[in-house]
Design a protein around this motif. Structure first.
Motif, PDB file in Angstrom:
ATOM      1  N   ALA A  63       0.858  -1.189   0.000  1.00 12.82           N
ATOM      2  CA  ALA A  63       0.000   0.000   0.000  1.00 12.82           C
ATOM      3  C   ALA A  63       0.894   1.238   0.000  1.00 12.82           C
ATOM      4  O   ALA A  63       1.690   1.429   0.932  1.00 12.82           O
ATOM      5  CB  ALA A  63      -0.935   0.003   1.203  1.00 12.82           C
ATOM      6  N   LEU A 122      -1.331  -1.058  -4.125  1.00 16.53           N
ATOM      7  CA  LEU A 122      -2.351  -0.011  -4.090  1.00 16.53           C
ATOM      8  C   LEU A 122      -1.684   1.345  -4.029  1.00 16.53           C
ATOM      9  O   LEU A 122      -0.717   1.541  -3.266  1.00 16.53           O
ATOM     10  CB  LEU A 122      -3.264  -0.220  -2.886  1.00 16.53           C
ATOM     11  N   ILE A 131      -5.186  -0.206  -8.158  1.00  9.87           N
ATOM     12  CA  ILE A 131      -4.521  -1.410  -7.656  1.00  9.87           C
ATOM     13  C   ILE A 131      -3.960  -2.185  -8.845  1.00  9.87           C
ATOM     14  O   ILE A 131      -4.696  -2.553  -9.765  1.00  9.87           O
ATOM     15  CB  ILE A 131      -5.494  -2.306  -6.858  1.00  9.87           C
TER      16      ILE A 131
END
Length: 410
Positions: A63, A122, A131
């Motif tokens: 992320a 992400l 993503i």
């Protein structure tokens, strides 16, 4: 007197084959074959697990978020992972990176990182993230989407999401309720597979016995002393005794090992049947017997007609293919036992034992089982008689080659 004499002769041959098979060193190898195969399977599974484990240890979901979102997304990841049980595959571990000037370039570069293997990455605003995912990372990408939603909700609430205290209570659906027979159908599938696997492993042993005695000319000596029908029935009963010894041995071991299972595991593996479990166990054994006699008589004919191992393999292949087709038919019939497919599976002789074993788990009616057992015994008798005649005319070269109605006409 004729029937009693036939049975007496068949039992004599059955006793001879049983002792000749059991009291040999090779029988121990056959008896412990499941343990040997299980050991090889365990070794292969451990090797595959170690390879998979080494790959999963390096797998990550990444992320790329601002520093202010790093802690909330980590807390949301911890909450979501608590849902997964130990026996379920969790998404790869989370790795957070600080978003730079070009998050899209950072996401592409994450797939080339040497410290880990990125499954999905992400980046962008949590409300509308982008993503990227690899060949086997679609599930990880879905997880990152849910994780972004949980993090965004926590940020908008000004802190962590509210905790919910849940009270979980097990409940068994009553059998009369809609969908309450789901456990019955699961037990029916287990019964079908159990009868099939036992017969697949045990019934084929009849082929080698018959072919070996044919090559040694022993079968011709037996045929000169007693009718061929008694020889075929005796050999079938003798090898069935070997199968009962095998099933009894491993059944006792499995039952003893089952007593050491935790209560939760034992409850999960428990069978739910429409009939009482003792009655279901008796019917399961009866249908295993019927399936063994039907398939064993077919294999017996193969062993009688084949003279070389190559011929045995060529003739056994169609029977094995038919077995798989009967399994598919019986499993399709368990979903709708009163439908066309279910009735066809219960009436066709080779699939009838499988289908009726499943029927014993889903229906409490007993008269159907009596009719099915009589029907299957009729076909066992026909297979034995036809096999004896084929062997008499094709191998022993005795008897008329013409049917009786053609001889009468001549």
């Amino acid at each position: 007197m004729t029937l009693a004499r036939t049975l007496r002769q068949a039992l004599t041959i059955a006793r001879r084959d049983f002792t000749a098979t059991v009291f040999t060193p090779i029988f121990l190898l056959f008896l412990f074959a499941p343990l040997i195969m299980g050991a090889f399977g365990a070794v292969g599974g451990m090797g595959a697990a170690s390879v998979a484990g080494s790959n999963s240890d390096r797998a990550r979901v990444v992320a790329i978020v601002p520093d202010a979102a790093a802690r909330p997304i980590a807390e949301a990841d911890t909450r979501l992972r608590a849902v997964f049980r130990r026996d379920e595959e969790e998404p790869p571990a989370l790795t957070t990176l600080t978003a730079g000037a070009d998050p899209a370039a950072q996401a592409r570069a994450a797939f080339a990182a040497k410290d880990y293997e990125a499954s999905a990455v992400l980046y962008g605003p949590l409300a509308t993230p982008t993503i990227l995912y690899g060949p086997r990372g679609k599930r990880a990408a879905d997880y990152l989407g849910v994780l972004a939603g949980q993090t965004l909700a926590a940020q908008q609430l000004g802190g962590a999401l509210p905790r919910v205290t849940v009270t979980k209570m097990p409940f068994e659906r009553p059998s009369g309720a809609a969908g309450g027979d789901g456990g019955y159908r699961q037990s029916a599938s287990f019964a079908v597979f159990g009868v099939f696997l036992l017969n697949l492993f045990l019934a084929s042993q009849v082929v080698g016995t018959m072919a070996e005695e044919r090559n040694n000319k022993v079968i011709e000596v037996l045929a000169a002393a007693v009718p061929l029908e008694s020889v075929f029935l005796g050999k079938l009963l003798g090898m069935f005794g070997v199968a009962i010894l095998f099933v009894g041995f491993w059944g006792t071991i499995v039952a003893k090992l089952g007593s050491f299972l935790p209560p939760e595991a034992a409850a999960a593996l428990a069978l739910h049947t429409a009939l009482p479990l003792p009655v279901f166990g008796v019917l399961f054994f009866v249908y295993f017997t019927m399936a063994y006699l039907l398939l064993g008589s077919a294999f017996l004919v193969v062993g009688a007609l084949a003279s070389t191992p190559r011929e045995i393999q060529m003739l056994s292949l169609p029977i094995s293919v038919i077995q798989m087709a009967m399994l598919a038919l019986a499993l399709a019939g368990t979903a709708h036992p009163d439908g066309t497919m279910g009735l066809a599976a219960q009436l066709f002789p080779l699939s009838s034992p499988f289908a009726m074993a499943g029927r014993a788990a889903t229906s409490a009616s007993l008269w159907q089982h009596g009719a099915a057992i009589a029907w299957q015994l009729l076909w066992v008798s026909l297979f034995i008689v036809i096999g004896a005649r084929l062997f008499r005319r094709g191998v022993l070269q005795s008897g008329s080659a013409k049917p009786r109605w053609r001889r009468a006409k001549a």
